[in-house]
Write an enzyme that holds these catalytic residues in place. Structure first.
Site, short mmCIF file in Angstrom:
data_model
loop_
_atom_site.label_atom_id
_atom_site.label_comp_id
_atom_site.label_asym_id
_atom_site.label_seq_id
_atom_site.Cartn_x
_atom_site.Cartn_y
_atom_site.Cartn_z
N ASN A 75 2.62 -0.83 11.24
CA ASN A 75 2.24 0.49 10.68
C ASN A 75 0.86 0.51 10.03
O ASN A 75 0.23 1.56 9.96
CB ASN A 75 3.33 1.03 9.74
N THR A 156 13.62 -5.70 5.52
CA THR A 156 14.39 -6.59 4.64
C THR A 156 15.23 -7.56 5.48
O THR A 156 15.35 -8.74 5.14
CB THR A 156 15.29 -5.75 3.70
N GLU A 176 7.04 -8.57 1.35
CA GLU A 176 6.94 -7.12 1.10
C GLU A 176 7.91 -6.47 2.07
O GLU A 176 7.62 -6.35 3.25
CB GLU A 176 5.52 -6.63 1.38
N GLU A 385 0.78 -8.16 -3.99
CA GLU A 385 -0.43 -8.27 -3.17
C GLU A 385 -1.53 -7.38 -3.72
O GLU A 385 -1.26 -6.38 -4.39
CB GLU A 385 -0.11 -7.88 -1.73
#
Ligand code: ADP
Length: 405
Positions: A75, A156, A176, A385
Site C-alpha cells: 500500500n 497481524t 507494524e 518507526e
C-alpha cells in the site's frame, strides 16, 4: 534511470493504482525518512555512567544490530521501505528487502537510486518473489542465523508467523501490523472539521492504509448532522477512476479479494439492519473499483466493526456517553491509530489517555509524519518507526566496564 521524483510516483501509480497525486505525496514522505535518518545518524550518542567503584569507568556504546530482513506491504510501496531502510542504514546495518509481490518495482527503483547515490553494493539488497514463494523466502530470511533483525509491516496474521520464525534464533523484531482505527465524534465537536477529517482519514488510498478509520462512533446529539454532511462530502469530493487522471481521488482496490471483503462487510451489515447512506457496490468504472460507501445504523455485532475492512467503507455507530464510546473503541484486540473530535479540553485529555492505541489524532484525521513515532499497541505490533525513536530498533546497547584503573 530515474530522472526525478515524478517517475517514481508514476511507478507507484502503475503498480498499485493509487492516484498520482497521492503517489507524489508518498514520494515526498518516502524521501523524508532518508533525509531524517541521515541526520539522526549523527546523533547516535553513547553514554558515560558514573561508576560505583573508584577504579572503574563505565561506557555505553551503541552498535548496529547487523543484517536486517525487511518485509513490506503493497500500500506504500516506497515509503514503507525507506521508513525501515533509512533507520537501518543510519544505524550501520545492511538490509535485505522483500517487497510485496504486488509492488516489487518501487523496491527495485530504490535499488537503482541507491546505486546512483553511491551506496556500496551489498548494502541495500532486494529479493522480490511471487506469492507462491513468499512463505518459503520469508522463512529463510527470518530464520537464517546471519540475520539479526526482522522489520515487518503487514497483516497481524503474517506478523505472528514471522514472530514464530524469529523465536528460533531470538532475533530483534519490529512489527507494524493491522489496525482497526476508531474515529469518535463527540457532541462538542466542530462538525465541519470532523467531516473533513473523516473524509481524509477514511478514504485516503481508497481506505487501504493501516491507520485508515475503520469505524466511526458518533454521539447522539451530532449524529444526524454528521452523517448528512459526511455523505454530501463523499458524493461531492471523491472521484473514482484511473489513477493517472488528475481528477481521480479513488483508485482501484489492490485485488479481487480486497473487493470481496468490502462486499462481505456491507452484506453482513445490511442483513443485520444497517442502512446504506451512499455507495454500497462495485463502481461502474471496472472490476476492482468500489464506490466510496457510508453505512448508518451500524452496531458492534456487525463484522465491519469487528475486523479491518481495508477498503472504502465507513460504518457509523451511534453512541450516548463518552464511557460507552471509549469502551467500544478499546474492545478491539489491536490498537494502532485512533481519532476523535471534541472541543472540550478536559474530555480531550481524558479520551487521549484512555484510548488503547499507539497514535491519537485529536481534531486531526491524518497524523503520520517523519518526526512522529509510528506504531501500535496490543496486536498492532512492536516497536516504533520514524522519529528520534525509530533508529533504536536497529541498535544494540553495549555496556563496557573499564576496570583496574
Ligand atoms: P496484506 O494482507 O497487506 O497483503 P500480508 O501480511 O499478507 O498483508 O503481506 C505483507 C508482506 O508480507 C508482503 O511482502 C507479503 O509478501 C509478505 N508475506 C505474506 N505472507 C508471508 C509469509 N508467510 N512469510 C513471509 N512474508 C510473508
Amino acid at each position: 534511470m530515474m530522472e526525478n521524483k515524478e517517475e517514481l510516483a508514476r511507478i507507484i501509480t502503475a503498480e498499485n493504482g493509487k492516484p498520482l497525486k497521492e503517489a507524489q505525496g508518498e514520494i515526498v514522505y518516502s524521501a523524508s525518512f532518508l533525509e531524517w535518518f541521515a541526520e539522526e545518524a549523527r546523533r547516535i550518542y553513547g553514554d558515560v555512567i558514573p561508576a560505583s567503584a573508584k577504579d572503574r569507568r563505565v561506557l555505553v556504546l551503541k552498535q548496529p544490530v547487523g543484517v536486517a530482513a525487511i518485509i513490506t506491504p503493497w500500500n506504500f510501496p516506497s515509503a514503507m521501505i525507506t521508513r525501515k531502510v533509512g533507520a537501518a542504514l543510519a544505524a550501520g546495518c545492511t538490509v535485505v528487502v522483500k517487497p510485496a509481490e504486488d509492488t516489487p518495482l518501487s523496491a527495485l527503483a530504490l535499488g537503482e537510486l541507491a546505486n546512483q547515490a553511491g551506496i556500496p553494493a551489498g548494502v541495500y539488497n532486494v529479493v522480490p518473489c511471487s506469492r507462491q514463494q513468499t512463505a518459503a523466502v520469508g522463512e529463510v530470511l527470518c530464520t537464517d542465523p546471519l540475520v539479526s533483525k526482522i522489520s515487518f509491516t503487514g497483516s497481524t496474521a503474517t506478523g505472528k508467523i514471522l514472530l514464530k520464525h524469529a523465536a528460533g534464533t531470538v532475533k530483534r523484531v519490529s512489527m507494524e501490523l493491522g489496525g482497526h482505527a476508531p474515529f469518535i465524534v463527540f457532541d462538542s465537536a466542530n462538525v465541519d472539521r470532523a467531516v473533513a477529517g473523516a473524509l481524509a482519514s477514511k478514504y485516503r488510498n481508497s481506505g487501504q492504509t493501516c491507520v485508515c478509520t475503520n469505524r466511526f462512533l458518533v454521539q447522539k446529539g451530532i449524529h444526524d448532522e454528521f452523517v448528512e454532511k459526511f455523505a454530501k462530502a463523499i458524493e461531492k469530493e471523491l472521484h473514482v477512476g484511473n489513477g493517472f487522471d488528475a481528477k481521480t481521488t479513488q483508485g482501484p482496490l489492490i485485488n479481487e479479494k480486497a473487493v470481496e471483503k468490502v462486499e462481505k462487510h456491507i452484506k453482513d451489515a445490511v442483513s443485520q439492519g444497517a442502512s446504506i447512506v451512499t455507495g454500497g457496490k462495485r463502481h461502474s468504472f471496472g472490476k476492482n473499483f468500489f464506490e466510496p460507501t457510508l453505512l448508518s445504523n451500524v452496531t458492534t455485532k456487525m463484522l465491519c466493526t469487528q475486523e479491518e475492512t481495508f477498503g472504502p467503507l465507513a460504518p457509523v455507530i451511534k453512541f450516548e456517553t463518552e464511557a460507552e464510546a471509549v469502551a467500544i473503541a478499546n474492545a478491539a484486540n489491536v490498537g494502532l491509530a485512533g481519532y476523535f473530535y471534541s472541543q472540550d479540553p478536559a474530555q480531550i485529555w481524558r479520551v487521549a489517555e484512555q484510548l488503547e492505541v499507539g497514535m491519537v489524532g485529536v481534531n486531526e484525521g491524518i497524523i503520520s509524519s517523519v518526526e512522529c513515532p509510528f506504531g501500535g499497541v496490543k496486536e498492532s505490533g512492536l516497536g516504533r518507526e520514524g522519529s528520534k525513536y525509530g533508529i533504536d530498533e536497529y541498535l544494540e546497547i553495549k555496556y563496557v566496564c573499564f576496570g583496574g584503573l
